[in-house]
Motif scaffolding. Structure first.
Motif, PDB file in Angstrom:
ATOM      1  N   ARG A  53       0.832  -1.207   0.000  1.00 28.40           N
ATOM      2  CA  ARG A  53       0.000   0.000   0.000  1.00 28.40           C
ATOM      3  C   ARG A  53       0.867   1.257   0.000  1.00 28.40           C
ATOM      4  N   LYS A  54       1.937   1.221   0.748  1.00 25.28           N
ATOM      5  CA  LYS A  54       2.829   2.373   0.804  1.00 25.28           C
ATOM      6  C   LYS A  54       3.455   2.637  -0.561  1.00 25.28           C
ATOM      7  N   ARG A  57       0.796   4.024  -2.911  1.00 23.98           N
ATOM      8  CA  ARG A  57       0.508   5.423  -2.584  1.00 23.98           C
ATOM      9  C   ARG A  57       1.630   6.343  -3.079  1.00 23.98           C
ATOM     10  N   GLU A  61       1.182   9.293  -5.861  1.00 25.58           N
ATOM     11  CA  GLU A  61       1.555  10.685  -5.598  1.00 25.58           C
ATOM     12  C   GLU A  61       2.577  11.169  -6.625  1.00 25.58           C
TER      13      GLU A  61
END
Length: 197
Positions: A53-54, A57, A61
């Motif tokens: 997930r990191k 993300r 971004e």
């Protein structure tokens, strides 16, 4: 002056602490139970999911910054793209723009010296020791370059100039997320500095 019962209590407390510590040590050395193994596997799965997930993300971004920077490059001042505007817009302050270009060239030379010459040719990873002047010099030149570009673009963008400049900077910086590594893995920070290849 301490009395005999106080010394006896202190001795009992120390003994109790030693016994408790030895029991904890035995628990740590004991074979993990099935429940411990299941708990450990569940924690590993949660960590993997969290890491995925990191990464997603961060990529999202980076994609947004790059997309907005590309939009600025494509639409420039609204009439022409950014590069055509830099070449032909009469409102630009050309003297500041040329000084900014020169400083960009100097920073590019410093980067090539550090990243290509020292790292590839000389096999030196520790830039702070080999060239302690390079990072502070590039930082000062970068700040002056940013000011020069801001002064050059101010007549075109006005108060939006810092925002435009920051967005282009972040888009350029985060575009590295989308450059393939071709199997290169950075050196581990725990690895010894005096390694034998």
């Amino acid at each position: 002056m301490s009395s005999a019962p106080d010394q006896q209590n202190m001795t009992l407390n120390q003994t109790y602490t030693r016994v408790r510590q030895s029991e904890e040590d035995e628990d740590l050395l004991a074979e993990p139970t099935e429940a411990d193994k299941i708990r450990h596997e569940a924690m590993l799965k949660l960590k993997k999911r969290s890491d995925r997930r990191k990464i997603v993300r961060q990529k999202f971004e980076a994609f947004l910054w790059v997309a907005v920077a590309l939009a600025i490059l494509c639409y420039g001042d609204g009439n022409r793209n950014f590069f055509t505007m830099l070449l032909h817009n009469v409102r630009l302050e050309r003297s500041y723009l040329h000084v900014g270009y020169a400083l960009l060239g100097v920073n590019t030379c410093i980067f090539c010296y550090l990243a290509l010459y020292l790292t590839v040719a000389k096999k030196q990873d520790n830039w702070e020791v080999v060239a302690p002047w390079a990072i502070p010099t590039a930082t000062i030149i970068g700040l002056i370059m940013c000011l020069m570009f801001m002064l050059a673009l101010w007549p075109v963008y006005g108060w939006f100039t810092p925002l435009v400049q920051f967005t282009l900077f972040m888009g350029m910086l985060l575009s590295n997320h989308f450059i393939p590594s071709f199997g290169y893995k950075p050196r581990d920070s725990n690895e010894s500095e005096y390694r034998i290849d």
